[in-house]
Design a protein around this motif. Structure first.
Motif, PDB file in Angstrom:
ATOM      1  N   MET A  75       0.840  -1.204   0.000  1.00 50.40           N
ATOM      2  CA  MET A  75       0.000   0.000   0.000  1.00 50.40           C
ATOM      3  C   MET A  75       0.873   1.252   0.000  1.00 50.40           C
ATOM      4  N   LYS A  76       1.951   1.235   0.785  1.00 48.94           N
ATOM      5  CA  LYS A  76       2.871   2.378   0.819  1.00 48.94           C
ATOM      6  C   LYS A  76       3.538   2.570  -0.534  1.00 48.94           C
ATOM      7  N   LYS A  77       3.948   1.459  -1.167  1.00 46.51           N
ATOM      8  CA  LYS A  77       4.581   1.548  -2.477  1.00 46.51           C
ATOM      9  C   LYS A  77       3.613   2.132  -3.496  1.00 46.51           C
ATOM     10  N   ALA A  78       2.361   1.670  -3.461  1.00 43.86           N
ATOM     11  CA  ALA A  78       1.368   2.167  -4.410  1.00 43.86           C
ATOM     12  C   ALA A  78       1.115   3.660  -4.181  1.00 43.86           C
ATOM     13  N   THR A  79       1.058   4.080  -2.931  1.00 49.18           N
ATOM     14  CA  THR A  79       0.846   5.490  -2.610  1.00 49.18           C
ATOM     15  C   THR A  79       2.032   6.329  -3.071  1.00 49.18           C
ATOM     16  N   TYR A  80       3.247   5.828  -2.836  1.00 50.02           N
ATOM     17  CA  TYR A  80       4.448   6.538  -3.282  1.00 50.02           C
ATOM     18  C   TYR A  80       4.462   6.642  -4.807  1.00 50.02           C
ATOM     19  N   LEU A  81       4.153   5.540  -5.480  1.00 47.36           N
ATOM     20  CA  LEU A  81       4.137   5.553  -6.942  1.00 47.36           C
ATOM     21  C   LEU A  81       3.087   6.526  -7.472  1.00 47.36           C
ATOM     22  N   LYS A  82       1.963   6.651  -6.769  1.00 41.97           N
ATOM     23  CA  LYS A  82       0.942   7.603  -7.195  1.00 41.97           C
ATOM     24  C   LYS A  82       1.485   9.024  -7.134  1.00 41.97           C
ATOM     25  N   SER A  83       2.216   9.353  -6.067  1.00 41.32           N
ATOM     26  CA  SER A  83       2.767  10.705  -5.974  1.00 41.32           C
ATOM     27  C   SER A  83       3.824  10.939  -7.053  1.00 41.32           C
ATOM     28  N   VAL A  84       4.641   9.910  -7.345  1.00 39.81           N
ATOM     29  CA  VAL A  84       5.639  10.031  -8.412  1.00 39.81           C
ATOM     30  C   VAL A  84       4.935  10.213  -9.754  1.00 39.81           C
ATOM     31  N   ARG A  85       3.888   9.437  -9.980  1.00 39.59           N
ATOM     32  CA  ARG A  85       3.151   9.542 -11.247  1.00 39.59           C
ATOM     33  C   ARG A  85       2.500  10.916 -11.378  1.00 39.59           C
ATOM     34  N   ASP A  86       1.921  11.421 -10.293  1.00 41.87           N
ATOM     35  CA  ASP A  86       1.306  12.755 -10.338  1.00 41.87           C
ATOM     36  C   ASP A  86       2.335  13.818 -10.713  1.00 41.87           C
ATOM     37  N   GLU A  87       3.531  13.720 -10.139  1.00 45.44           N
ATOM     38  CA  GLU A  87       4.603  14.670 -10.456  1.00 45.44           C
ATOM     39  C   GLU A  87       5.027  14.525 -11.921  1.00 45.44           C
ATOM     40  N   LEU A  88       5.118  13.290 -12.390  1.00 45.45           N
ATOM     41  CA  LEU A  88       5.483  13.046 -13.781  1.00 45.45           C
ATOM     42  C   LEU A  88       4.425  13.608 -14.736  1.00 45.45           C
ATOM     43  N   LEU A  89       3.150  13.411 -14.415  1.00 47.64           N
ATOM     44  CA  LEU A  89       2.077  13.953 -15.252  1.00 47.64           C
ATOM     45  C   LEU A  89       2.119  15.478 -15.279  1.00 47.64           C
ATOM     46  N   ARG A  90       2.449  16.082 -14.127  1.00 49.77           N
ATOM     47  CA  ARG A  90       2.585  17.539 -14.082  1.00 49.77           C
ATOM     48  C   ARG A  90       3.715  18.000 -15.003  1.00 49.77           C
ATOM     49  N   SER A  91       4.836  17.296 -14.942  1.00 50.71           N
ATOM     50  CA  SER A  91       5.976  17.617 -15.792  1.00 50.71           C
ATOM     51  C   SER A  91       5.625  17.459 -17.272  1.00 50.71           C
TER      52      SER A  91
END
Length: 105
Positions: A75-91
């Motif tokens: 669950m922590k990994k999925a949450t971390y990956l979501k934040s990384v993905r959100d940052e990537l989508l912003r970029s």
């Protein structure tokens, strides 16, 4: 020697497009990992529920504990990956906007 502004513009646009394509591939990989971790902790829910109805025993207690730890970690990994993905989508959106603005110049 003078540089043609159109050549510079095309070079910049090509570099931005290449970066955007790489980020799109990375975003797909991150999304796949997110789904994998989410599926794993969702699939464990049935196993955890089965363990809850068994009688108390040290091995069963340890099984509950181990499944809980693995689920929490996923669950922590999925949450971390979501934040990384959100940052990537912003970029990626910033690059798209930059490309749009640069084309309009």
């Amino acid at each position: 020697m003078a540089t043609n502004p159109n050549d510079v513009r095309l070079t910049v646009l090509a570099a931005l497009q290449e970066a955007l394509d790489e980020e799109a591939c990375l975003e797909e990989q991150i999304l796949g990992l997110m789904h994998r971790f989410a599926d794993r902790f969702t699939n464990r829910r049935l196993e955890i529920n089965r363990l809850m109805i068994l009688h108390d025993h040290p091995l069963i207690e340890y099984g509950r504990y181990a499944l809980g730890c693995m689920t929490g970690a996923d669950m922590k990994k999925a949450t971390y990956l979501k934040s990384v993905r959100d940052e990537l989508l912003r970029s990626m959106e910033e690059k798209r906007q930059l490309m749009t603005n640069y084309r309009e110049m």
